[in-house]
Design an enzyme around this catalytic site. Structure first.
Site, PDB file in Angstrom:
ATOM      1  N   ILE A 155       0.831  -1.205   0.000  1.00  0.00           N
ATOM      2  CA  ILE A 155       0.000   0.000   0.000  1.00  0.00           C
ATOM      3  C   ILE A 155       0.865   1.254   0.000  1.00  0.00           C
ATOM      4  CG2 ILE A 155      -1.745   1.301   1.269  1.00  0.00           C
ATOM      5  CD1 ILE A 155      -2.745  -1.410   2.381  1.00  0.00           C
ATOM      6  N   ASP A 174      10.561   2.782   6.618  1.00  0.00           N
ATOM      7  CA  ASP A 174      10.168   1.409   6.935  1.00  0.00           C
ATOM      8  C   ASP A 174      11.409   0.662   7.385  1.00  0.00           C
ATOM      9  OD1 ASP A 174       9.338  -1.302   6.969  1.00  0.00           O
ATOM     10  OD2 ASP A 174       7.744  -0.847   5.543  1.00  0.00           O
ATOM     11  N   ASP A 259      -9.501   7.042   8.379  1.00  0.00           N
ATOM     12  CA  ASP A 259     -10.423   5.967   8.029  1.00  0.00           C
ATOM     13  C   ASP A 259     -10.489   4.936   9.139  1.00  0.00           C
ATOM     14  OD1 ASP A 259     -12.175   4.621   6.145  1.00  0.00           O
ATOM     15  OD2 ASP A 259     -10.563   3.175   5.821  1.00  0.00           O
ATOM     16  N   GLU A 264     -13.557   1.683  17.474  1.00  0.00           N
ATOM     17  CA  GLU A 264     -14.483   1.657  16.343  1.00  0.00           C
ATOM     18  C   GLU A 264     -15.778   0.956  16.723  1.00  0.00           C
ATOM     19  OE1 GLU A 264     -12.510   0.052  12.904  1.00  0.00           O
ATOM     20  OE2 GLU A 264     -11.030   1.656  12.859  1.00  0.00           O
ATOM     21  N   HIS A 282     -13.799   3.239   8.151  1.00  0.00           N
ATOM     22  CA  HIS A 282     -12.950   2.057   7.892  1.00  0.00           C
ATOM     23  C   HIS A 282     -13.348   1.434   6.551  1.00  0.00           C
ATOM     24  CE1 HIS A 282     -10.262  -0.988  10.150  1.00  0.00           C
ATOM     25  NE2 HIS A 282     -10.101  -1.152   8.849  1.00  0.00           N
ATOM     26  N   GLY A 284     -11.484   1.646   3.640  1.00  0.00           N
ATOM     27  CA  GLY A 284     -10.370   1.580   2.714  1.00  0.00           C
ATOM     28  C   GLY A 284     -10.423   0.425   1.742  1.00  0.00           C
TER      29      GLY A 284
END
Length: 322
Positions: A155, A174, A259, A264, A282, A284
């Site tokens: 992604i 990363d 998102d 949640e 959420h 995506g």
């Protein structure tokens, strides 16, 4: 064999072709009865006699796994496994899989959409025009700016590629990847504090682990240039929501787009409802293409594991050959 299926998008059409294929392969299929991600206490009575689970964003803790003595495979419908107790699964010999790459395009496109929405205040302008108003809201141009991508997996690489298409310079952090991964993508590798100092947009694409919780905290948010935008389409908890709210209130951030949330649905999030925040539920991975890829990959992995094979997308150790 008996399989529990919990993802809401997969359960929406009980007679759909994918669930028919699953029934043909395993026999009995039980669907999520609540139409939302399930808490551990809700899962316990559902898993007592299942051989496999296709799992959504539910809570699979040690108690749930202990209540499922026949369980052999838990196939995640998605990539995140932060809501699965992997140690408990491995200890019980439960295979855990996920669907890497299945929703990468969908999430990356939403991330870029959220960047644009936050930069130009698109939701606020839309709401105002619907209400009969004709406002002038000063937006933020992206061309010539720097996009900092935190997490350079499938992604993150797509987000960097698309940000460059908007005329931005992409940099990435990363710690798990070799230098070659960044060089091949033509993206500069930096440490996270340097990324924060240089980025007009920061987009989060790492898993939620103890060491990544509140990765963007008060200190790192303070490193961002004035008027920066923060986007989180990965996991709630990566962004310190209270600290982000303070940065918005103090005018240090241009906008925040989320998102995913620490809780949640986000009934108590300090971000939801703020005029500088763009919030989505959420969503995506919710495109037709991504849903079908997650469906196919999770069913394939589950059936392969139940038949004694080695499934793709393994998270826990591979099963011993039969």
């Amino acid at each position: 064999m008996k399989v529990l299926v919990t993802p809401t998008s997969l359960c929406r059409d009980p007679q759909g072709a994918s669930l028919r294929r699953l029934r043909d392969a395993v026999g009995e299929v039980v669907l999520n009865p609540h139409g939302r991600p399930l808490a551990a206490a809700e899962l316990v009575p559902l898993v007592a006699d299942v051989d496999g689970i296709i799992a959504g964003l539910d809570e699979y803790d040690e108690a749930v796994l202990a209540a499922a003595p026949r369980l052999r495979v838990l196939a995640r419908y998605g990539v995140g496994v932060d809501r699965v107790d992997l140690d408990a699964a491995a200890a019980r010999g439960v295979i855990v899989t996920r669907t890497p790459g299945a929703n990468a395009i969908a999430v990356a496109e939403l991330a870029i959409g959220l960047v644009l929405a936050a930069a130009r205040g698109i939701p606020r302008l839309d709401e105002a025009v619907r209400a009969g108003e004709w406002p002038r809201l000063e937006g933020k141009e992206l061309t010539g700016g720097t996009a900092g991508v935190v997490g350079f997996g499938a992604i993150g690489r797509l987000v960097a590629e698309r940000a460059r298409g908007l005329g931005m310079t992409a940099i990435a952090y990363d710690p798990m990847l070799p230098d070659e991964a960044f060089a091949q993508a033509g993206v500069e590798r930096v440490e996270i504090d340097e990324l924060c100092r240089r980025s007009d947009v920061v987009s989060l694409h790492v898993p939620l682990l103890p060491e990544t919780r509140h990765l963007l905290d008060e200190r790192r948010l303070g490193l961002l240039p004035p008027g920066a935008i923060v986007v989180n389409t990965a996991r709630g908890g990566l962004l310190d929501e209270a600290a982000a709210r303070r940065a918005l209130d103090e005018g240090r951030l241009h906008g925040v787009a989320v998102d995913v949330y620490e809780t949640e649905p986000p009934s108590s999030s300090p971000l939801v409802g703020h005029p500088g925040v763009v919030a989505t539920p959420h969503a995506g991975g919710h495109t037709g293409g991504a849903v079908q890829r997650m469906t196919d990959q999770s069913i394939d992995a589950l059936v392969t594991a139940l038949r004694g094979g080695r499934p793709d997308g393994l998270v826990t150790p591979a099963p011993a050959p039969r």
